[in-house]
Design a protein around this motif. Structure first.
Motif, short mmCIF file in Angstrom:
data_model
loop_
_atom_site.label_atom_id
_atom_site.label_comp_id
_atom_site.label_asym_id
_atom_site.label_seq_id
_atom_site.Cartn_x
_atom_site.Cartn_y
_atom_site.Cartn_z
N ARG A 402 0.86 -1.18 0.00
CA ARG A 402 0.00 0.00 0.00
C ARG A 402 0.89 1.22 0.00
NH1 ARG A 402 -4.12 2.62 3.65
NH2 ARG A 402 -5.84 3.19 2.26
N GLN A 442 -0.10 6.66 -3.97
CA GLN A 442 -1.40 6.43 -4.60
C GLN A 442 -2.40 5.82 -3.62
OE1 GLN A 442 -0.86 3.14 -7.57
NE2 GLN A 442 1.25 3.23 -6.87
N ARG A 443 -3.66 6.02 -3.95
CA ARG A 443 -4.73 5.46 -3.15
C ARG A 443 -4.79 3.94 -3.32
NH1 ARG A 443 -9.31 9.35 -5.56
NH2 ARG A 443 -9.85 7.31 -6.45
N ALA A 444 -5.64 3.31 -2.52
CA ALA A 444 -5.77 1.86 -2.60
C ALA A 444 -6.24 1.41 -3.98
CB ALA A 444 -6.73 1.37 -1.52
N ASP A 445 -6.99 2.27 -4.69
CA ASP A 445 -7.46 1.91 -6.03
C ASP A 445 -6.46 2.26 -7.12
OD1 ASP A 445 -7.63 4.65 -6.02
OD2 ASP A 445 -9.78 4.75 -6.43
N GLY A 446 -5.24 2.70 -6.73
CA GLY A 446 -4.19 2.97 -7.69
C GLY A 446 -4.18 4.37 -8.26
N VAL A 447 -5.11 5.23 -7.85
CA VAL A 447 -5.15 6.60 -8.36
C VAL A 447 -4.10 7.43 -7.62
CG1 VAL A 447 -6.57 8.68 -8.56
CG2 VAL A 447 -7.57 6.42 -8.98
N ASP A 453 -5.59 14.52 -0.61
CA ASP A 453 -5.71 13.14 -0.14
C ASP A 453 -4.76 12.82 1.00
OD1 ASP A 453 -7.57 12.44 -2.17
OD2 ASP A 453 -5.92 12.15 -3.60
N VAL A 482 -4.71 8.74 -14.16
CA VAL A 482 -4.48 7.29 -14.07
C VAL A 482 -2.99 7.08 -13.87
CG1 VAL A 482 -6.47 6.72 -15.49
CG2 VAL A 482 -4.23 7.01 -16.57
N ASP A 489 -5.42 0.61 -20.44
CA ASP A 489 -5.82 1.98 -20.12
C ASP A 489 -6.13 2.76 -21.40
OD1 ASP A 489 -5.63 1.82 -17.35
OD2 ASP A 489 -3.49 2.25 -17.34
#
Length: 844
Positions: A402, A442-447, A453, A482, A489
């Motif tokens: 993470r 990056q966030r947990a969703d990969g962003v 944040d 992204v 992508d």
């Protein structure tokens, strides 16, 4: 220095006579007398270098085996668990009312003792330490000791970013291109400074394109005067000196802020946009009685470097377009990692060699990756001199599990407090272009994260905005929206502003297609893997392990398991020996990176590219680096260097492996000339040539100078190519570019080519060599390289004007080499190629 400064202001280096000894925990407390004892008190102490690294000192003393050979780094992992005491003797200079010990870098936490008494406690490897020792230094010798704590606990690459609670280089805890080598020691210079009653604690020179230089200072008046000191009546004299020592401008004023106006200023420009002109700012502080109390010198550049958004850029995108003097430019970059895993032991000559290679390759920006360092003053000084912009990240990085930094108030406060010291120490450098919160957060969703944040990113941005408001800020790299550059992508239609990846060759069918499909405004990290140079292998891989297969071998796995693509290379070339594997893998790396750079340059919306990675911190067997640990470029360096030329010709191709008819779209461009050698091409020629020298197709077009444009197509029928390996030969004025392509299943034909006769002659002129190559007979000689033939550990280095070239029948090429620090009798170069007779050139 004037006469009245001599007795007051003095700076002496404290870099000699150091030695160190390790202790377990606080066991050193039982030997406190040794903090200031003479050198004859036992054999446990070993010589130490400052700046330096504990582990490097132990290797030189024979206390641990060389961690850069085989898997021997595993035998050094105990070192950072110890306390390491450094000690030396110093003599105070005569004169001056106040004295200060200055430490530019202590990694990571330590206590400082003078004559056995603790005078300071420090934490933070990127934070300078200044300790006032006024009244403590009498005549004669004094003992100085620094007790460096065991290294703090932190996360290796595969871990949790939120578990990181210190601001220290992550790479040494174990990364894909570096085994676990946790650094400790005095990695920055140490000085003893004397001043009068007032000290210049900070000098900040803000410059603008008009030639106006605003000099703001912070004055330290000591404990009695408070933080700002008693500066009533104190004055500043600021003089701007040109490179030849002549006075360009000067001004006087109160000891707060002075404005210096330069008539007809000479601008500092990034590499490729003009000369990086530097001035020296000499600031003198006088007290109310007119006596010199302190002075300060710093190099500055008068520049106009900004980042803007292009018209028509996607809504919400950040300003990625580099502009110099109001003119849009393309970022031609690389990603920079520490010059050594033991970064305190990097010598000035090694740093200059690497950065000169970057300058010579047309690089105008280096991204200082967030898993490594907030780089040293020596690094910034050289980038100032060479015209290389610096994208500096704070030492925060992604983790395999993470990648969100801690939001704990104590950590956020620590990072902000360190930034308060880090930013002022670097903001005078004209090369500094971007501050960034860290790598791949990056966030947990990969962003990718934004300031909103992450509390720590918001805190860092606030410090940068307040203390260095003229610099660009990016919250992380990539900055999204992204993360990655993938075919999925692209197919999904996601906006690509700033992206990372991939780092692997995508194969003979998909590699070109991916980079032609991308839409990113900025590609701030991507790479292709390759094996290292043979002389590096000979140095770091034990003889018994210098065999195939490398994949799955414990030694080779230790030296770059993440980047070992041996199955792809062997399938593509059919090689079954180590030399052939190195040559073939470096070709795939070079061709893959070259094509990615060219594909980006062909898109008008592209603001630039920064391939991963320029240099290497540890001597791997397989790595994504373009220059190996010993400073010898791989073929990828030369391929990308050619793609970064101000004039270039290239092709848009379906793949390295052509299925069916060949259809190649030819592109050309020419940047406005900055020197006579960069004249614009007037015509473009494209040819398809088989390896036996037969020409299958030829086209010619005219091309006006200017931005990248498609000038035409060249075609060749599949039946004519007959499943063969062939050369697409392009020329535009003085610029040439060639692609080795295959119409068959693979490139195995290269390994069975009939020998070509290539004559090679070296002529010498001091440290410069001119090497003449002439193709005399036989088929094409593809991918000919000239390699340093000395042992990798030999001192000195070699730079080439060009390398890794294809010689067509009857062709001649002239290459120039520069030897640096290599005695004439030790200069040896080996000619290497698929079908040329290996030989060694030693000069006349």
């Amino acid at each position: 220095m004037t006469a009245d400064m001599t007795a007051v202001c003095a700076v002496s280096s404290v870099d000699q006579g150091w030695e160190l000894r390790g202790f377990l925990g606080d066991d050193w407390q039982l030997h406190r007398a040794q903090l200031h004892a003479r050198r004859d008190d036992g054999a446990e102490w070993v010589p130490a270098r400052v700046p330096g690294s504990v582990l490097a000192d132990l290797v030189r003393a024979g206390r641990v085996p060389d961690p850069y050979v085989g898997r021997q780094s595993l035998l050094s992992e105990w070192v950072p668990q110890r306390t390491w005491v450094h000690r030396t003797r110093l003599v105070a200079p005569a004169g001056g009312e106040r004295s200060f010990l200055e430490f530019d870098g202590i990694d990571h936490a330590a206590s400082v003792y003078l004559d056995g008494e603790r005078i300071a406690r420090h934490e933070g490897m990127f934070v300078p330490l200044v300790v006032e020792v006024s009244g403590r230094l009498g005549r004669g010798e004094h003992s100085l000791s620094v007790v460096v704590d065991p290294a703090p606990v932190s996360e290796p690459q595969v871990g949790y970013t939120a578990a990181v609670t210190v601001h220290k280089s992550r790479m040494g805890y174990g990364w894909d291109f570096c085994p676990r080598l946790v650094h400790q020691g005095l990695w920055g210079p140490v000085r003893l400074r004397t001043t009068g009653p007032l000290r210049l604690a900070d000098v900040w020179a803000r410059t603008g394109p008009s030639g106006r230089v605003t000099v703001s200072v912070t004055v330290d008046g000591g404990a009695d005067g408070g933080a700002d000191g008693d500066v009533a009546g104190a004055t500043l004299a600021c003089t701007l000196l040109d490179a030849d020592g002549t006075v360009a401008a000067s001004a006087r004023g109160p000891a707060t802020e002075v404005v210096v106006e330069v008539r007809d200023p000479k601008p500092w420009c990034p590499n490729g946009s003009g000369s990086p002109h530097l001035y020296t700012l000499h600031t003198t502080l006088r007290d109310a009685l007119g006596r010199v109390s302190d002075e300060h010198r710093v190099r500055v550049g008068i520049r106009d470097v900004r980042f803007t958004r292009d018209a028509g850029a996607p809504a919400g995108s950040l300003p990625y377009r580099l502009t110099v003097g109001g003119r849009p430019r393309v970022v031609q970059g690389w990603n920079w990692v520490p010059a050594d895993a033991l970064y305190g032991a990097v010598g000035a000559d090694r740093l200059r060699h690497l950065l000169t290679l970057a300058r010579d390759a047309g690089v105008n920006m280096l991204r200082v990756w967030g898993g490594g360092l907030v780089e040293s003053t020596a690094f910034y000084d050289l980038c100032d001199e060479l015209g290389i912009l610096v994208w500096q990240e704070f030492a925060q990085s992604s983790s395999g599990m993470r990648s969100v930094p801690s939001s704990a108030p104590a950590f956020v406060a620590r990072m902000a407090a360190e930034a308060e010291r880090i930013v002022p120490a670097r903001r005078n450098h004209p090369s500094l272009a971007i501050w960034c919160g860290g790598n791949e957060l990056q966030r947990a969703d990969g962003v990718p994260l934004t300031d909103g944040d992450s509390p720590v990113l918001a805190a860092l941005h606030e410090v940068v905005a307040r203390l260095d408001p003229g610099r660009q800020w990016l919250p992380t790299s990539p900055s999204g929206p992204v993360f990655g550059n993938t075919l999925d992508d692209v197919a999904a239609g996601a906006e690509q502003h700033d992206v990372h990846g991939p780092w692997e060759h995508q194969g003979l069918d998909d590699h070109y297609r991916l980079y032609d499909s991308g839409r990113a405004l900025l590609q701030s990290e991507f790479g292709v893997e390759g094996m290292t140079n043979l002389r590096a292998i000979a140095s770091v891989v034990p003889v018994a392990d210098q065999v195939l297969p490398t994949k799955g071998n414990p030694v080779w796995d230790h030296l770059g398991r993440w980047w070992n693509n041996e199955p792809l290379v062997r399938a593509a070339f059919g090689v079954d020996d180590l030399e052939g594997l190195s040559r073939a893998s470096q070709f795939l790396q070079a061709d893959g990176l070259r094509y990615a750079v060219e594909a980006s340059r062909r898109r008008p919306a592209s603001c630039g590219v920064l391939p991963w990675q320029f240099n290497e911190s540890f001597p791997n067997g397989w790595c994504t680096a373009a220059v190996d640990y010993f400073g010898e470029p791989k073929a990828a360096y030369h391929y990308v260097r050619r793609a970064y030329r101000p004039g270039h010709v290239c092709a848009e191709l379906p793949a390295p492996r052509i299925r069916g008819d060949l259809v190649a779209v030819v592109w050309a461009w020419a940047e406005p000339a900055t020197e006579p050698a960069t004249e614009s091409p007037a015509g473009v020629t494209a040819r398809v040539v088989l390896l036996d020298g037969r020409e299958l197709a030829r086209e010619r077009w005219t091309c006006a100078p200017g931005a990248p444009r498609a000038v035409g197509e060249i075609r060749c029928a599949a039946g004519d190519l007959a499943g063969r390996v062939f050369v697409l030969d392009l020329a535009a004025g003085p610029w040439t570019n060639r692609y080795l392509l295959t119409a068959g299943a693979d490139f195995a034909e290269l390994t069975t080519l009939t020998p070509a006769r290539v004559a090679a002659e070296a002529r010498t002129d001091g440290p410069e060599w001119t090497v003449y190559l002439r193709h005399e007979a036989g088929p094409v000689a593809p991918y000919v390289r000239l390699l340093d033939d000395r042992p990798a550990a030999d001192p000195g280095r070699l730079r080439w004007s060009d390398n890794a070239i294809d010689l067509l029948p009857g062709e001649t090429r002239t290459l120039r080499a520069t030897w640096d620090g290599v005695p004439p009798g030790r200069r040896r170069v080996r000619l290497d190629g698929w079908n040329v007779e290996p030989r060694v050139l030693t000069g006349p």
